[in-house]
Design a protein around this motif. Structure first.
Motif, PDB file in Angstrom:
ATOM      1  N   PHE A 122      27.621  33.107  49.013  1.00 15.17           N
ATOM      2  CA  PHE A 122      28.056  34.271  47.711  1.00 15.17           C
ATOM      3  C   PHE A 122      26.912  35.084  48.527  1.00 15.17           C
ATOM      4  O   PHE A 122      27.328  36.826  48.210  1.00 15.17           O
ATOM      5  N   HIS A 179      36.297  36.740  50.020  1.00 17.24           N
ATOM      6  CA  HIS A 179      35.888  36.219  48.283  1.00 17.24           C
ATOM      7  C   HIS A 179      37.046  35.018  48.412  1.00 17.24           C
ATOM      8  O   HIS A 179      36.595  34.396  47.622  1.00 17.24           O
ATOM      9  N   PHE A 188      35.353  32.024  49.885  1.00 17.02           N
ATOM     10  CA  PHE A 188      34.307  31.503  48.795  1.00 17.02           C
ATOM     11  C   PHE A 188      34.913  30.701  47.237  1.00 17.02           C
ATOM     12  O   PHE A 188      34.205  30.078  47.615  1.00 17.02           O
TER      13      PHE A 188
END
Length: 98
Positions: free
Chosen positions: A26, A77, A80
Protein backbone atom coordinates in the motif's frame (compact mmCIF):
# COMPACT_ATOMS: atom_id res chain seq x y z
CA UNK A 1 -8.58 18.08 -1.23
CA UNK A 2 -10.20 14.68 -0.78
CA UNK A 3 -9.24 12.23 1.94
CA UNK A 4 -9.78 8.51 1.34
CA UNK A 5 -9.79 6.63 4.66
CA UNK A 6 -9.44 2.85 4.56
CA UNK A 7 -9.69 0.61 7.64
CA UNK A 8 -8.75 -3.08 7.60
CA UNK A 9 -9.68 -5.93 9.89
CA UNK A 10 -7.69 -9.09 9.18
CA UNK A 11 -8.92 -12.65 9.30
CA UNK A 12 -7.75 -14.29 12.55
CA UNK A 13 -5.24 -16.58 10.81
CA UNK A 14 -3.50 -13.80 8.84
CA UNK A 15 0.27 -14.17 9.20
CA UNK A 16 2.24 -11.19 10.50
CA UNK A 17 4.46 -11.43 7.42
CA UNK A 18 1.40 -11.01 5.15
CA UNK A 19 0.35 -7.87 7.04
CA UNK A 20 3.87 -6.43 6.64
CA UNK A 21 3.77 -7.22 2.90
CA UNK A 22 0.38 -5.50 2.59
CA UNK A 23 1.60 -2.41 4.45
CA UNK A 24 4.61 -2.16 2.13
CA UNK A 25 2.49 -2.71 -0.98
CA UNK A 26 0.00 0.00 0.00
CA UNK A 27 2.85 2.39 0.89
CA UNK A 28 4.34 1.79 -2.59
CA UNK A 29 1.20 2.94 -4.42
CA UNK A 30 2.04 6.68 -4.32
CA UNK A 31 5.15 5.95 -6.40
CA UNK A 32 3.02 4.11 -8.96
CA UNK A 33 -0.08 6.31 -9.08
CA UNK A 34 0.74 10.01 -9.55
CA UNK A 35 -2.76 11.15 -8.58
CA UNK A 36 -2.01 10.26 -4.94
CA UNK A 37 -1.11 13.55 -3.25
CA UNK A 38 -0.41 12.12 0.20
CA UNK A 39 -0.29 8.84 2.07
CA UNK A 40 0.04 7.75 5.68
CA UNK A 41 -0.97 4.79 7.77
CA UNK A 42 -0.90 3.44 11.27
CA UNK A 43 -2.27 0.84 13.60
CA UNK A 44 -4.85 1.36 16.32
CA UNK A 45 -3.40 2.69 19.57
CA UNK A 46 -6.65 4.01 21.04
CA UNK A 47 -7.35 3.31 24.71
CA UNK A 48 -11.10 3.61 24.14
CA UNK A 49 -11.53 0.08 22.77
CA UNK A 50 -13.93 1.20 20.03
CA UNK A 51 -12.00 0.04 16.94
CA UNK A 52 -14.51 -2.80 16.41
CA UNK A 53 -11.80 -5.19 15.25
CA UNK A 54 -10.16 -2.81 12.76
CA UNK A 55 -6.42 -2.62 13.34
CA UNK A 56 -5.00 -0.66 10.39
CA UNK A 57 -5.92 2.77 9.07
CA UNK A 58 -4.65 4.12 5.75
CA UNK A 59 -5.20 7.73 4.72
CA UNK A 60 -4.79 8.48 1.02
CA UNK A 61 -5.10 12.11 -0.07
CA UNK A 62 -6.05 13.41 -3.50
CA UNK A 63 -6.13 16.97 -4.84
CA UNK A 64 -9.58 16.33 -6.33
CA UNK A 65 -12.34 13.75 -6.41
CA UNK A 66 -11.43 13.24 -10.07
CA UNK A 67 -7.95 12.11 -8.99
CA UNK A 68 -9.55 9.58 -6.62
CA UNK A 69 -11.66 8.39 -9.52
CA UNK A 70 -8.48 7.70 -11.53
CA UNK A 71 -6.95 5.84 -8.56
CA UNK A 72 -9.84 3.48 -7.87
CA UNK A 73 -9.73 1.49 -11.16
CA UNK A 74 -5.97 1.94 -11.62
CA UNK A 75 -4.27 -1.41 -12.40
CA UNK A 76 -1.81 -1.05 -9.51
CA UNK A 77 -4.67 -0.39 -7.09
CA UNK A 78 -6.53 -3.40 -8.50
CA UNK A 79 -3.43 -5.58 -8.02
CA UNK A 80 -3.21 -4.38 -4.42
CA UNK A 81 -6.85 -5.38 -3.94
CA UNK A 82 -6.05 -8.90 -5.14
CA UNK A 83 -3.12 -9.09 -2.71
CA UNK A 84 -5.24 -8.22 0.35
CA UNK A 85 -8.44 -10.06 -0.53
CA UNK A 86 -7.48 -13.44 1.01
CA UNK A 87 -6.65 -11.80 4.35
CA UNK A 88 -9.48 -9.32 4.83
CA UNK A 89 -12.20 -10.01 7.33
CA UNK A 90 -13.72 -6.54 6.85
CA UNK A 91 -12.85 -3.26 5.19
CA UNK A 92 -14.35 0.18 5.76
CA UNK A 93 -13.84 3.04 3.32
CA UNK A 94 -14.81 6.64 4.05
CA UNK A 95 -14.10 9.63 1.81
CA UNK A 96 -14.43 13.27 2.81
CA UNK A 97 -13.47 16.63 1.33
CA UNK A 98 -11.54 19.33 3.12
Amino acid sequence: MLRHVVLFQWKPDTPTAAVAEIEAAFAALPEKIPEIAGFEFGTDVSVEGLADGFSHCFLVSFATAADRDVYLPHPDHAAFGELIRPYLERVLVFDYEI
